[in-house]
Design an enzyme around this catalytic site. Structure first.
Site, PDB file in Angstrom:
ATOM      1  N   TYR A   1      22.946  40.219  64.275  1.00  0.00           N
ATOM      2  CA  TYR A   1      23.522  39.407  63.402  1.00  0.00           C
ATOM      3  C   TYR A   1      22.609  38.128  63.121  1.00  0.00           C
ATOM      4  O   TYR A   1      22.269  37.647  63.906  1.00  0.00           O
ATOM      5  CB  TYR A   1      24.975  38.980  64.145  1.00  0.00           C
TER       6      TYR A   1
ATOM      7  N   ARG B   1      40.237  20.471  76.736  1.00  0.00           N
ATOM      8  CA  ARG B   1      39.058  21.020  76.789  1.00  0.00           C
ATOM      9  C   ARG B   1      38.851  21.859  78.001  1.00  0.00           C
ATOM     10  O   ARG B   1      38.062  22.806  78.126  1.00  0.00           O
ATOM     11  CB  ARG B   1      37.819  19.918  76.679  1.00  0.00           C
TER      12      ARG B   1
ATOM     13  N   LYS C   1      36.645  38.785  63.231  1.00  0.00           N
ATOM     14  CA  LYS C   1      36.714  40.170  62.575  1.00  0.00           C
ATOM     15  C   LYS C   1      37.965  41.039  62.939  1.00  0.00           C
ATOM     16  O   LYS C   1      39.050  40.541  62.508  1.00  0.00           O
ATOM     17  CB  LYS C   1      35.266  40.810  63.013  1.00  0.00           C
TER      18      LYS C   1
ATOM     19  N   ASP D   1      27.342  43.161  71.992  1.00  0.00           N
ATOM     20  CA  ASP D   1      28.236  42.483  70.905  1.00  0.00           C
ATOM     21  C   ASP D   1      28.997  43.511  70.432  1.00  0.00           C
ATOM     22  O   ASP D   1      28.467  44.501  69.575  1.00  0.00           O
ATOM     23  CB  ASP D   1      27.176  41.854  69.847  1.00  0.00           C
TER      24      ASP D   1
HETATM   25  C1  LIG Z   1      30.428  37.545  62.587  1.00  0.00           C
HETATM   26  C2  LIG Z   1      29.833  37.921  63.480  1.00  0.00           C
HETATM   27  C3  LIG Z   1      29.318  37.137  64.665  1.00  0.00           C
HETATM   28  C4  LIG Z   1      29.458  35.677  64.746  1.00  0.00           C
HETATM   29  O1  LIG Z   1      30.683  35.318  64.763  1.00  0.00           O
HETATM   30  P1  LIG Z   1      31.597  34.001  64.131  1.00  0.00           P
HETATM   31  O2  LIG Z   1      32.846  34.230  64.453  1.00  0.00           O
HETATM   32  O3  LIG Z   1      31.399  34.212  62.608  1.00  0.00           O
HETATM   33  O4  LIG Z   1      30.897  33.080  64.841  1.00  0.00           O
HETATM   34  C5  LIG Z   1      28.419  37.799  65.692  1.00  0.00           C
HETATM   35  N1  LIG Z   1      28.054  39.099  65.851  1.00  0.00           N
HETATM   36  C6  LIG Z   1      28.570  39.855  64.918  1.00  0.00           C
HETATM   37  C7  LIG Z   1      28.307  41.463  64.960  1.00  0.00           C
HETATM   38  C8  LIG Z   1      29.539  39.594  63.840  1.00  0.00           C
HETATM   39  O5  LIG Z   1      29.941  40.391  62.991  1.00  0.00           O
END
Ligand SMILES: *Cc1c(COP(=O)(O)O)cnc(C)c1O
Length: 419
Positions: free
Chosen positions: A128, A74, A233, A208
């Site tokens: 998001y 952890r 992604k 982000d």
């Molecule tokens: C999918 C996404 C998230 C969240 O990510 P997870 O891996 O699903 O927790 C945050 N920001 C953006 C722009 C996303 O497309």
């Protein structure tokens, strides 16, 4: 991608991601990393254990080149260390990385590590869905106020940064999801710098970078302090795992993030680290192909009689959006949205009519996906928020994969023609 030799040892990012960060001698000579599934690690001596705990807790600092022993998974484990070292060269300007078990884990940890009750957060909208929920349902009740600014409205963002009391962080999502509106990162960083630090530390600029990074957009080179990713992604790219990453321009920001991760217990597990690590060398290949495919498809579909408006960076008309795109992004990326003629029935008919492309949320995978944001990913927004964000009944979002673009285009065209 314009590749500059700024990564360590003079290597370009696509070389460093393969050559750096992994020592085969520590994996019995294995040419690619092994998976270390242990939850706990054996100490070479009680003194080494004492030293490892002193360093992990921040009571002591590791000496240059010191081999600090591992403690417990952890806190840290070899696959997280390997992944973090290999991902740093991909993000221009990054000094360190911290990996998490989802994008949301990365975002919540970054925000709660650097914001305190009584401070404020300025953020772009739309966000998001998970991040939007986090600000409303958790941060605000927790005493952190949030000021929303419409994506792309640089003057309003400047004003909010200048006027918001106790500003702790600015959180930017660019391009915005699903309408691809861009927000100037450099301009926001300049506004934060003009504001100065006042009585506390200067507010941090967080971006982000899930939609265009790390291949096409480099926020740390534009003045951002932290970049956050949903590695679910493009970074992982096969729609088969969840992961998140935070990268920092200043190495001093890494330690507090790691400390939070130890407390929250949201480190990415060894198997997932190993999977993601193996995907990193192909991120640029995949994203380049996906972006080329998307551009070809979006520019052709924009002329289809069923398409009222195509939202895609190469089709921007607003001069300020064009300017931001040109200074901020190397390539347009692989997400587009289109407003169809005929409202929701047309959008639903289109999704129903797809034969190759699948109707699913998420993005960044090698397969092309399409969804209806208003009733799915963005269904939590109020009518007013929907309106400001430009999320209409007739809007469909597409994430383009690496298939032959002509097959994907043909599927979209037959589904449009059948509405
Ligand atoms: C999918 C996404 C998230 C969240 O990510 P997870 O891996 O699903 O927790 C945050 N920001 C953006 C722009 C996303 O497309």
């Amino acid at each position: 991608m314009s590749e500059r030799k700024e990564a360590s040892h003079g290597m370009r990012p696509t070389t460093a991601v393969i050559a750096k960060g992994f020592d085969p001698r520590l994996s019995v000579g294995s040419a690619r990393p092994a998976v270390f599934r242990s939850s706990t690690y054996v100490f070479s001596s009680p003194e080494a254990a004492e030293r490892a705990f002193a360093i992990a807790s921040g009571r002591a600092k590791a000496r240059e080149g010191e081999q600090v022993e591992l403690i417990y998974a952890r806190i840290n484990h070899p696959n997280a260390e390997i992944l973090e070292e290999q991902i740093v060269p991909l993000e221009r300007g990054a000094q360190g990385a911290v990996v998490f078990n989802s994008g949301m884990a990365a975002i919540v940890t970054a925000l709660t590590t650097f914001l305190r009750p009584g401070q404020s957060l300025v953020h772009t909208v739309p966000l998001y869905g998970g991040t939007q929920c986090l600000t409303h349902e958790f941060l605000q009740p927790f005493g952190i106020s949030a000021v929303a600014v419409r994506a792309g409205d640089g003057a309003a963002l400047d004003a909010a940064i200048a006027a918001t009391p106790n500003l702790g962080a600015v959180f930017i999502e660019t391009p915005s999801n699903p309408t691809m509106v861009m927000t100037g990162i450099r301009r926001a960083a300049d506004a934060v710098a003009r504001r100065g630090s006042g009585d506390g530390p200067r507010a941090l600029v967080m971006v982000d970078n899930t939609f265009l990074g790390p291949t096409f957009q480099h926020p740390l080179m534009l003045g951002a302090d932290l970049v956050v990713y949903s590695a679910t992604k493009y970074l992982s790219g096969f729609s088969d795992m969840l992961a998140g990453v935070v990268l920092a321009r200043d190495a001093a920001l890494i330690r507090p993030l790691r400390a939070s991760r130890v407390m929250f217990g949201n480190i990415l597990q060894p198997d997932e680290c190993w999977m993601l690590d193996g995907r990193l060398p192909t991120v640029a290949l995949r994203m380049n192909k996906q972006s080329k495919n998307a551009q070809r498809i979006a520019e052709r579909l924009a002329k289809h009689t069923r398409v009222a408006k195509m939202h895609y960076p190469t089709l921007f008309e607003d001069p300020e959006q064009v300017r931001i795109r040109d200074v901020q992004c190397d390539f347009p990326g692989a997400v587009f949205s289109m407003d169809l003629r005929g409202g929701r029935p047309a959008a639903f008919d289109f999704l129903r009519g797809l034969q190759l492309v699948r109707n699913a949320v998420s993005l960044g995978g090698v397969e092309t996906l399409a969804c209806h944001p208003k009733t799915t990913t963005h269904s939590g927004l109020s009518d007013e928020e929907m309106e400001t964000a430009g999320i209409t009944d007739s809007l469909v979002r597409v994430s383009v994969g690496i298939e032959d673009w002509r097959d994907v285009l043909a599927d979209f065209e037959q589904a449009l023609n059948a509405i």
